[in-house]
Motif scaffolding. Structure first.
Motif, PDB file in Angstrom:
ATOM      1  N   GLN A 120       5.792 -15.122  35.339  1.00  0.00           N
ATOM      2  CA  GLN A 120       4.873 -16.021  36.041  1.00  0.00           C
ATOM      3  C   GLN A 120       3.864 -15.184  36.813  1.00  0.00           C
ATOM      4  O   GLN A 120       4.223 -14.247  37.513  1.00  0.00           O
ATOM      5  N   ARG A 121       2.608 -15.518  36.644  1.00  0.00           N
ATOM      6  CA  ARG A 121       1.511 -14.834  37.334  1.00  0.00           C
ATOM      7  C   ARG A 121       0.813 -15.835  38.243  1.00  0.00           C
ATOM      8  O   ARG A 121       0.778 -17.029  37.963  1.00  0.00           O
ATOM      9  N   VAL A 122       0.248 -15.317  39.314  1.00  0.00           N
ATOM     10  CA  VAL A 122      -0.490 -16.143  40.270  1.00  0.00           C
ATOM     11  C   VAL A 122      -1.896 -15.573  40.402  1.00  0.00           C
ATOM     12  O   VAL A 122      -2.065 -14.378  40.648  1.00  0.00           O
TER      13      VAL A 122
ATOM     14  N   GLN B 278      -4.601 -21.265  44.575  1.00  0.00           N
ATOM     15  CA  GLN B 278      -3.885 -20.431  43.617  1.00  0.00           C
ATOM     16  C   GLN B 278      -3.619 -21.209  42.340  1.00  0.00           C
ATOM     17  O   GLN B 278      -3.525 -22.430  42.363  1.00  0.00           O
ATOM     18  N   ARG B 279      -3.536 -20.462  41.267  1.00  0.00           N
ATOM     19  CA  ARG B 279      -3.231 -21.019  39.955  1.00  0.00           C
ATOM     20  C   ARG B 279      -2.085 -20.199  39.391  1.00  0.00           C
ATOM     21  O   ARG B 279      -2.127 -18.966  39.397  1.00  0.00           O
ATOM     22  N   LYS B 280      -1.053 -20.897  38.941  1.00  0.00           N
ATOM     23  CA  LYS B 280       0.116 -20.215  38.377  1.00  0.00           C
ATOM     24  C   LYS B 280       0.163 -20.447  36.878  1.00  0.00           C
ATOM     25  O   LYS B 280      -0.131 -21.540  36.410  1.00  0.00           O
TER      26      LYS B 280
ATOM     27  N   GLU C 109      -5.836 -11.817  40.057  1.00  0.00           N
ATOM     28  CA  GLU C 109      -4.387 -11.948  39.993  1.00  0.00           C
ATOM     29  C   GLU C 109      -3.771 -11.369  41.271  1.00  0.00           C
ATOM     30  O   GLU C 109      -4.251 -10.380  41.813  1.00  0.00           O
TER      31      GLU C 109
END
Length: 106
Positions: A74-76, A65-67, A35
Motif C-alpha cells: 500500500q502506497r500513500v 492523501q490518496r492510497k 508519495e
C-alpha cells in the motif's frame, strides 16, 4: 487620504506555521503530488514525525492523501488541494511582508 495598513500576519496560518509542515507544503506545491516515502526522504523525517505533521495539515484541510496498492504494497500519495495551496501561498505572502522586499535596490 488615509493610508491602509496591511497586517503582515493576515496570511499566517498556524497549521502551516511549524517549519516541517511548511516544508511539506513547499514540496507538495512544487511537485503537485508526491508519495509519502519520497516526502519522508526529501525532508529527512522519520515516518512517524511526517505522519504527525501530515495529520495536522489534513485536519486543517491543507493536505489530502490518496492510497493505492502498488507492487503488492500500500502506497500513500500526498497533495495540496486548492485550500492548502491558498493557505501556503498566504503564508509565503505573510513571510515576505514581515521581512520586506528581497530586491536590495529597493
Amino acid at each position: 487620504m488615509s493610508a491602509e495598513i496591511h497586517d503582515p500576519l493576515e496570511g499566517f496560518d498556524t497549521a502551516i506555521h511549524a517549519p516541517n509542515r511548511l516544508r511539506v507544503c513547499a514540496l507538495l506545491d512544487a511537485a503537485g503530488e508526491a508519495e509519502f516515502g519520497l516526502v519522508q526522504k526529501q525532508l529527512a523525517l522519520s515516518a512517524s514525525a511526517l505522519s504527525k505533521h501530515v495529520t495536522v495539515l489534513m485536519d486543517a484541510g491543507h493536505v489530502e492523501q490518496r492510497k493505492a496498492v502498488r507492487d503488492t504494497r500500500q502506497r500513500v500519495w500526498l497533495r495540496l488541494p486548492r485550500r492548502g495551496r491558498d493557505a501556503y501561498q498566504g503564508r509565503l505572502a505573510a513571510l515576505r511582508a514581515i521581512v520586506g522586499p528581497s530586491d536590495p535596490a529597493l
